[in-house]
Enzyme design. Structure first.
Site, PDB file in Angstrom:
ATOM      1  CE  LYS A 144      16.135 -26.922   1.217  1.00 48.29           C
ATOM      2  NZ  LYS A 144      14.860 -26.188   1.340  1.00 48.29           N
ATOM      3  NE  ARG A 154       6.859 -26.134   0.853  1.00 46.38           N
ATOM      4  CZ  ARG A 154       8.103 -25.815   0.533  1.00 46.38           C
ATOM      5  NH1 ARG A 154       8.471 -25.794  -0.728  1.00 46.38           N
ATOM      6  NH2 ARG A 154       9.000 -25.523   1.449  1.00 46.38           N
ATOM      7  CG  HIS A 186       9.729 -21.453   3.169  1.00 48.00           C
ATOM      8  ND1 HIS A 186      10.969 -20.837   3.207  1.00 48.00           N
ATOM      9  CD2 HIS A 186       9.779 -22.310   2.117  1.00 48.00           C
ATOM     10  CE1 HIS A 186      11.719 -21.300   2.217  1.00 48.00           C
ATOM     11  NE2 HIS A 186      11.017 -22.194   1.541  1.00 48.00           N
ATOM     12  NE  ARG A 244      13.723 -20.935   7.083  1.00 44.60           N
ATOM     13  CZ  ARG A 244      12.603 -20.212   7.115  1.00 44.60           C
ATOM     14  NH1 ARG A 244      12.261 -19.570   8.202  1.00 44.60           N
ATOM     15  NH2 ARG A 244      11.821 -20.155   6.060  1.00 44.60           N
ATOM     16  CE1 TYR A 253      23.556 -46.053 -28.625  1.00 42.22           C
ATOM     17  CE2 TYR A 253      23.482 -44.615 -26.697  1.00 42.22           C
ATOM     18  CZ  TYR A 253      23.818 -45.831 -27.282  1.00 42.22           C
ATOM     19  OH  TYR A 253      24.410 -46.790 -26.529  1.00 42.22           O
ATOM     20  CB  CYS A 268      25.366 -41.773 -24.340  1.00 42.98           C
ATOM     21  SG  CYS A 268      25.536 -41.419 -26.097  1.00 42.98           S
ATOM     22  CG  ASP A 272      27.765 -45.175 -19.534  1.00 43.28           C
ATOM     23  OD1 ASP A 272      27.267 -45.001 -18.419  1.00 43.28           O
ATOM     24  OD2 ASP A 272      27.542 -46.168 -20.252  1.00 43.28           O
TER      25      ASP A 272
HETATM   26  C1  PLP Z   1      15.122 -24.779   1.385  1.00 46.89           C
HETATM   27  C2  PLP Z   1      14.617 -23.893   2.430  1.00 46.89           C
HETATM   28  C3  PLP Z   1      15.260 -22.683   2.743  1.00 46.89           C
HETATM   29  C4  PLP Z   1      16.369 -22.115   1.892  1.00 46.89           C
HETATM   30  O1  PLP Z   1      15.799 -21.616   0.699  1.00 46.89           O
HETATM   31  P1  PLP Z   1      16.740 -20.979  -0.450  1.00 46.89           P
HETATM   32  O2  PLP Z   1      15.791 -20.505  -1.463  1.00 46.89           O
HETATM   33  O3  PLP Z   1      17.603 -22.091  -0.930  1.00 46.89           O
HETATM   34  O4  PLP Z   1      17.510 -19.904   0.214  1.00 46.89           O
HETATM   35  C5  PLP Z   1      14.828 -21.981   3.841  1.00 46.89           C
HETATM   36  N1  PLP Z   1      13.808 -22.431   4.583  1.00 46.89           N
HETATM   37  C6  PLP Z   1      13.135 -23.560   4.289  1.00 46.89           C
HETATM   38  C7  PLP Z   1      11.996 -23.987   5.120  1.00 46.89           C
HETATM   39  C8  PLP Z   1      13.508 -24.319   3.198  1.00 46.89           C
HETATM   40  O5  PLP Z   1      12.816 -25.441   2.899  1.00 46.89           O
END
Ligand code: PLP
Length: 376
Positions: free
Chosen positions: A42, A140, A169, A224, A265, A312, A314
């Site tokens: 992602k 979430r 998750h 994942r 600056y 800065c 740049d």
């Molecule tokens: C981003 C994400 C992951 C990966 O998480 P990491 O902490 O980067 O390994 C896995 N599952 C879902 C739903 C995520 O949003």
């Protein structure tokens, strides 16, 4: 657009061999518990380039890819990547039809979302491949536990929907031993039992990078990992991961300044003795947080050197003491850290964020991205 000169002004170099090796480590861990690996690409591959990372991850042993949104997933299909691909966070105005036509697995968190996916299936004549998401405590995305029994029943009753998986998750897998991990695992088990009672036989996936590395009991059918693919380690213990991204620039001007002269600056830093300054043409428009002013080092000519005064838009100024670097000398802003140079993690620690934010923030029009490795 005008013809661009490919100068190394602000350069992100992505080591695809590092990505392949990182994924090989992760997929070996997963395979040891019978799980396959979905590499998460992602946010343009956490700022590393989604399609390039995807190919390297597949060479490393990943068999699935994960993207946040359908647009990201469709971009991967357009790049010719045809492996199982999962996308999980759509807006209410998203049409699922292109996902089904491209063979992309989609996530469903609610009855309303299920209805929209089923409608796309009916319109396209394509069966929908769905992963039902249960919220086990992150609060979430995902279906709340009280609505889950109705969701699994509704999904089981949809004639054009195949429930491929159920998933969730974790909130605190990067703090091994945190009690929330077991609590979420228990809720996940309860939700699985209800899915089975509804007649479903879904695959299960729960583990992010941290859980892939520390909780083999939570690998289930698929892990994942995201951040660890890129070589950034989310857990306290050492792991053989190599950061894939190096951010560099070069010296464009050097000058000797006398003791008492100030820099950049606001003149926030004053030389206490005569010194040589090197000008580096990157700044906050290129991803160097201005909040690192006064606490940033670079790697230049084989050693760490401090950046003086404010960062800065740049440019920034490096204190080289009595050394005089040649024009064009490479300046590493962050990289693997293997020789003692700065890392994305160090930047993150210094400004109170996580390395995820540093690397994903490096995808900028003014920063050139190149790849090394990736042949084997
Ligand atoms: C981003 C994400 C992951 C990966 O998480 P990491 O902490 O980067 O390994 C896995 N599952 C879902 C739903 C995520 O949003």
């Amino acid at each position: 657009m005008t013809e661009q000169q490919h100068t190394n002004r602000a350069l992100v170099t992505v080591d695809l061999d590092a990505i392949r090796r990182n994924v090989a480590l992760l997929s070996a861990r997963a395979a040891a518990s019978g799980a396959e690996t979905m590499a998460i690409v992602k946010a343009d591959g956490y700022g590393h380039g989604a399609a390039e990372v995807a190919r390297a991850a597949l060479r490393g042993g990943a068999t699935w890819l994960g993207a946040c949104s359908l647009n990201e997933a469709l971009d991967l299909r357009a790049a010719g990547i045809d492996v199982p691909l999962f996308s999980w966070l759509e807006t209410p105005d998203t049409d699922f039809a292109p996902a089904l036509e491209a063979g992309i697995d989609v996530s469903v968190s609610s009855a309303a979302e299920l209805a929209r996916v089923a409608d796309a299936a009916a319109r396209t004549g394509r069966r929908a491949r769905v992963h039902l998401k249960i919220d086990t405590g992150l609060s979430r995305n995902g279906c709340p536990a009280d609505l889950w029994p109705a969701l699994v029943k509704a999904a089981a009753a949809e004639p054009d929907v195949d429930v491929i998986a159920m998933w969730s998750h974790l909130a605190a897998a990067d703090e091994p031993g945190d009690p929330s991990i077991d609590r979420q695992a228990e809720r996940f088990a309860d939700a699985y039992a209800l899915a089975r009672e509804a007649g479903l036989n879904p695959l299960r996936h729960l583990a992010n990078s941290a859980a892939t590395l520390t909780r083999s009991d939570l690998h289930f059918d698929l892990v994942r990992p995201g951040i660890a693919v890129y070589g950034l380690n989310p857990v306290p213990q050492h792991e053989e991961l190599t950061p894939a991204m190096t951010f560099s620039s070069q010296v464009v001007l050097t000058k000797r300044v006398a003791a008492g002269e100030s820099v950049s600056y606001g003149l926030t830093w004053t030389a206490s003795e005569d010194t040589t300054l090197a000008l580096v043409p990157v700044g906050y428009a290129d991803g160097v947080p201005r909040t690192l002013s006064g606490r940033l080092d670079v790697w230049l000519d084989g050693r760490r050197r401090p950046v003086r005064g404010r960062v800065c838009m740049d440019q920034l100024v490096v204190d080289c003491g009595d050394d005089e670097p040649a024009l064009g000398t490479e300046v590493v802003l962050f990289g693997t850290g293997s020789e003692g140079g700065p890392t994305a993690r160090e930047w993150a620690d210094r400004i109170g964020t996580i390395d995820y934010e540093i690397v994903t923030g490096m995808y900028r029009p003014r920063v050139r991205r190149v790849y090394t490795g990736g042949e084997s």
